[in-house]
Scaffold this active site. Structure first.
Site, PDB file in Angstrom:
ATOM      1  N   GLU A  73       0.827  -1.217   0.000  1.00  0.00           N
ATOM      2  CA  GLU A  73       0.000   0.000   0.000  1.00  0.00           C
ATOM      3  C   GLU A  73       0.858   1.263   0.000  1.00  0.00           C
ATOM      4  O   GLU A  73       0.519   2.248  -0.658  1.00  0.00           O
ATOM      5  CB  GLU A  73      -0.941   0.000   1.211  1.00  0.00           C
ATOM      6  CG  GLU A  73      -2.044  -1.050   1.145  1.00  0.00           C
ATOM      7  CD  GLU A  73      -2.954  -0.889  -0.053  1.00  0.00           C
ATOM      8  OE1 GLU A  73      -3.074   0.241  -0.576  1.00  0.00           O
ATOM      9  OE2 GLU A  73      -3.541  -1.898  -0.491  1.00  0.00           O
ATOM     10  N   GLY A 117      10.395   7.273  -5.548  1.00  0.00           N
ATOM     11  CA  GLY A 117      10.137   8.644  -5.139  1.00  0.00           C
ATOM     12  C   GLY A 117       9.629   8.735  -3.705  1.00  0.00           C
ATOM     13  O   GLY A 117       9.410   7.723  -3.039  1.00  0.00           O
ATOM     14  N   TYR A 159      -6.195   5.756   5.353  1.00  0.00           N
ATOM     15  CA  TYR A 159      -6.380   4.882   4.191  1.00  0.00           C
ATOM     16  C   TYR A 159      -5.571   3.598   4.331  1.00  0.00           C
ATOM     17  O   TYR A 159      -6.101   2.489   4.198  1.00  0.00           O
ATOM     18  CB  TYR A 159      -5.986   5.588   2.888  1.00  0.00           C
ATOM     19  CG  TYR A 159      -5.689   4.596   1.796  1.00  0.00           C
ATOM     20  CD1 TYR A 159      -6.709   3.811   1.260  1.00  0.00           C
ATOM     21  CD2 TYR A 159      -4.389   4.370   1.357  1.00  0.00           C
ATOM     22  CE1 TYR A 159      -6.432   2.854   0.298  1.00  0.00           C
ATOM     23  CE2 TYR A 159      -4.107   3.426   0.398  1.00  0.00           C
ATOM     24  CZ  TYR A 159      -5.139   2.668  -0.132  1.00  0.00           C
ATOM     25  OH  TYR A 159      -4.870   1.708  -1.063  1.00  0.00           O
ATOM     26  N   ASP A 177      -8.876   5.656  -1.332  1.00  0.00           N
ATOM     27  CA  ASP A 177      -7.766   6.345  -1.986  1.00  0.00           C
ATOM     28  C   ASP A 177      -8.333   7.268  -3.063  1.00  0.00           C
ATOM     29  O   ASP A 177      -9.553   7.461  -3.154  1.00  0.00           O
ATOM     30  CB  ASP A 177      -6.759   5.338  -2.554  1.00  0.00           C
ATOM     31  CG  ASP A 177      -7.335   4.517  -3.701  1.00  0.00           C
ATOM     32  OD1 ASP A 177      -8.558   4.628  -4.003  1.00  0.00           O
ATOM     33  OD2 ASP A 177      -6.571   3.754  -4.331  1.00  0.00           O
ATOM     34  N   CYS A 265     -18.811  -1.239 -16.609  1.00  0.00           N
ATOM     35  CA  CYS A 265     -18.978  -1.095 -15.160  1.00  0.00           C
ATOM     36  C   CYS A 265     -20.073  -2.021 -14.635  1.00  0.00           C
ATOM     37  O   CYS A 265     -21.174  -2.078 -15.204  1.00  0.00           O
ATOM     38  CB  CYS A 265     -19.309   0.350 -14.816  1.00  0.00           C
ATOM     39  SG  CYS A 265     -19.554   0.619 -13.054  1.00  0.00           S
TER      40      CYS A 265
END
Length: 540
Positions: A73, A117, A159, A177, A265
Site C-alpha cells: 500500500e 520517489g 487509508y 484512496d 462497469c
C-alpha cells in the site's frame, strides 16, 4: 443540466441493494488476478486457529501478511501497479519479514526504494518496522484496528490503516484512496472538490464506512432484500470487507477512470452520474425514453449545499477535456455548507419521512439499463467524467541548482554529501550542490562563475588543496510534484597530491559523516535520488 437535488440524493443507492454489492464483488473476483499483483492473497481466518503450535504458526502468517499488505500500500501511493510489482518482489526477497526489515541499515532501505520517489516514506517504513518489532504489545504484528494503526505506526494514515485492517484482519474498515474518491463521487452524484473540500471528503468517507459495514453483514444465505441496520448489528470478521475495498480501488483504476468506460462497469444501476448521463442521452435521442416515473422536483429548503453549481463549473462540450477545471477559493464556499453535518445524508434512515427516498433508491438500484448504443455510452461517459469537480492545479515552483562533481586526482574518487534528514529527498546522497538565488538572470557564463566560487569556498574552508574547473556537462531537468528543478552539472578536479583532500567534515568516511569520498562503483550503489542519478550518469 441544473441538477436540482436535495442532500438525501447523495445517499449511496448501493446501501439498499445487496444485489448491487454482490455484483461488484463478483466482478472483482473475476478480475482480481488479471494484473498479477503478488500481494493479493487469500484471507487468513483467525477464527480457525487453535492454541499451541498452530496458533504460533498462524500468528507468523498474520505478521507476514500484514507486513506484505502494508509495504504494497505504501509503494502503490503515487506509483503505477506495473512498476510496483517488481519493487515489491525485490523488497520481499531481501526482507521477507518485518523483523528482517527492522534489522536493515538505513542506506540499504533507501537504496531499495530508489525510483519510487517520496523517499521519506522508506525512512518512515524502516522506523515503523523497528517500533512494531520492539513494542511489547505488537511484537512484530501490526495492530488490527484502524485507530491503533494510525496512533502507533509512523507513516500510516487512515487509508493505509483501513487497507491493513480490512484485507488482513477482515474488519469493516473503509479503504478510500484517490480512485475510490472518484468512484464514490460518481456513485453519489457529488460534484465537489474531493481533494481539498473537507465537507465533501467527510461525506465520501462516511459513505465508504457505511458501505463496508453493509457488505460485512451480507452473510451468504441471508435474505437478499434485507437492508442491514448498521447501527444495531455487529459485523464479524470475514474476507468481504477486504474484497470490497479492493474492488472499489480496482474499479477506479481500470474502469471508472478519469474518462470512464461505463459500458464495462458492474454497478451502473446505482451510479447517480451514470443515471444523469443516461437522461442526457435520452434528451439527445441517443437512448430510449424510460418507462418508470422520474424523481420529483426538489424542495428548495432541502437543496444540496455540497455540490458546486454544475452549469457554472462543468461545460457540456464533449470535446473539452478540461472544461470543468476551476479555481475554487475559500470565499466561494457558502456559510450554510460549512454547517452541514453527516446526519443530513440519512445514511441510516429509519423514519417514515424517508420512505419515499428509500423506495426510489431500491427501484433505481435494481433497474438495469440495456441495449444502449456506443453513442449513448459515449454521452453517458462524457457526463460521468466531469465528476468529481476538477480544480486547477497550483503553479509548480521552479528552481535551478548547480551540481558540482569534484574528482580527487590521487584516486579518482568523487565527493558526495548527505542531504538533511528532513525535507525533500531526506537523507539521500548527492554530489555537492548549490541553489541559484536568481535563476532567471543566470547564463552559462554566470553559472560557471558561481560554480567555481562555490567549490573554491568548499575546499578552502577545509584546506583541501587546489581545485581546477574541468567542464560544463549540460543540464538535467527533473520534475517533482511541487517543484520543477533544473540541475546544471559541472566537473572539477581536486589536486590532493601535495597533501589534503581528505574528508570535508570530521574524519573521512567516519560513522555518521555527512560527506565522503567514493569511487564510481560505490556511488552507483549509494541511495541517491533519480534526478541526481541522471546527473551522475553525465559525470561518469
Amino acid at each position: 443540466p441544473k441538477r436540482a437535488h436535495g442532500l438525501a440524493y447523495h445517499r449511496p443507492l448501493l446501501l439498499n441493494s445487496r444485489q448491487g454489492r454482490k455484483a461488484l464483488l463478483d466482478w472483482f473476483d473475476g478480475v482480481s488476478t488479471a494484473r498479477n499483483m503478488p500481494w493479493r492473497k487469500a484471507w487468513i481466518n483467525q477464527a480457525t486457529v487453535a492454541d499451541g503450535d498452530d496458533a504460533h504458526n498462524r500468528r507468523q502468517q498474520l505478521e507476514r501478511r500484514a507486513y506484505e499488505v502494508w509495504i504494497s500500500e505504501i509503494m502503490l501511493q503515487q506509483t503505477r501497479v506495473a512498476a510496483v510489482i517488481d519493487y515489491w518482489n525485490r523488497w520481499m526477497e531481501r526482507w521477507p519479514t518485518i523483523q528482517d526489515l527492522a534489522k536493515a541499515e538505513p542506506d540499504e532501505v533507501l537504496s531499495a526504494w530508489r525510483g519510487l520517489g517520496y523517499y521519506s516514506r522508506a525512512t518512515r517504513i524502516h522506523e515503523a518496522a523497528k517500533i512494531v518489532c520492539g513494542d511489547a504489545d505488537m511484537r512484530g504484528l501490526l495492530p488490527s484496528s484502524v485507530d491503533e494503526l494510525v496512533a502507533k505506526v509512523p507513516g500510516v494514515g487512515r487509508y493505509t490503516a483501513g487497507a491493513i485492517s480490512a484485507i488482513v484482519f477482515g474488519r469493516a474498515a473503509p479503504m478510500v484512496d484517490g480512485n475510490v474518491l472518484r468512484v464514490l463521487s460518481r456513485q453519489l452524484g457529488l460534484f465537489g472538490d474531493v481533494k481539498a473540500d473537507k465537507a465533501v471528503i467527510d461525506v465520501l468517507w462516511a459513505a465508504a464506512d457505511h458501505l463496508v459495514k453493509a457488505i460485512a453483514r451480507d452473510i451468504p444465505g441471508d435474505d437478499e432484500d434485507k437492508i442491514p441496520n448498521i447501527e444495531e448489528e455487529e459485523e464479524q470478521p470475514s474476507d468481504r470487507p477486504g474484497r470490497w475495498g479492493q474492488a472499489l480501488m480496482e474499479l477506479g483504476s481500470t474502469v471508472c477512470i478519469p474518462k470512464p468506460n461505463c459500458a464495462a462497469c458492474p454497478v451502473t444501476s446505482s451510479c447517480r452520474a451514470y443515471s444523469e448521463g443516461h437522461q442526457l442521452a435520452i434528451k439527445k435521442g441517443l437512448a430510449p425514453k424510460p418507462t418508470t416515473p422520474q424523481d420529483a422536483a426538489t424542495d428548495i429548503e432541502d437543496a444540496c449545499t455540497l455540490c458546486k453549481p454544475f452549469e457554472e463549473f462543468a461545460d457540456d462540450d464533449e470535446d473539452t477535456q478540461n472544461s470543468n477545471t476551476v479555481e475554487v477559493s475559500k470565499q466561494q464556499k457558502s456559510k450554510s455548507r460549512t454547517q452541514t453535518t453527516l446526519q443530513s445524508f440519512y445514511f441510516t434512515q429509519t423514519s417514515s419521512t424517508t420512505t419515499t427516498t428509500t423506495t426510489k433508491s431500491k427501484r433505481t438500484a435494481k433497474s438495469e439499463p440495456g441495449g444502449l448504443s456506443p453513442a449513448a455510452f459515449d454521452a453517458i461517459a462524457n457526463h460521468a467524467r466531469k465528476f468529481p469537480l476538477k480544480v486547477a492545479k497550483k503553479a509548480v515552483r521552479e528552481q535551478e541548482t548547480l551540481v558540482c562533481a569534484i574528482r580527487r586526482s590521487s584516486d579518482g574518487r568523487y565527493l558526495i554529501h548527505r542531504r538533511p534528514e528532513k525535507g525533500l529527498l531526506a537523507g539521500l546522497w548527492e554530489l555537492p550542490s548549490y541553489i541559484l538565488t536568481e535563476p532567471q538572470s543566470s547564463t552559462a557564463k554566470t553559472r560557471k562563475r558561481d560554480a567555481e566560487q562555490y567549490v573554491k569556498d568548499l575546499v578552502d574552508a577545509k584546506g583541501l588543496g587546489g581545485v581546477k574547473y574541468v567542464s560544463d556537462l549540460g543540464s538535467v531537468p527533473w520534475l517533482f510534484s511541487h517543484l520543477k528543478l533544473t540541475m546544471h552539472v559541472h566537473v572539477f578536479e581536486l589536486d590532493d597530491r601535495k597533501g589534503g583532500g581528505g574528508g570535508v567534515e570530521s574524519g573521512e568516511d567516519g560513522e555518521g559523516a555527512r560527506s565522503r569520498w567514493r569511487d564510481v562503483k560505490a556511488i552507483d550503489d549509494e541511495s541517491m535520488g533519480t534526478g541526481m542519478r541522471k546527473c551522475w550518469a553525465l559525470v561518469k
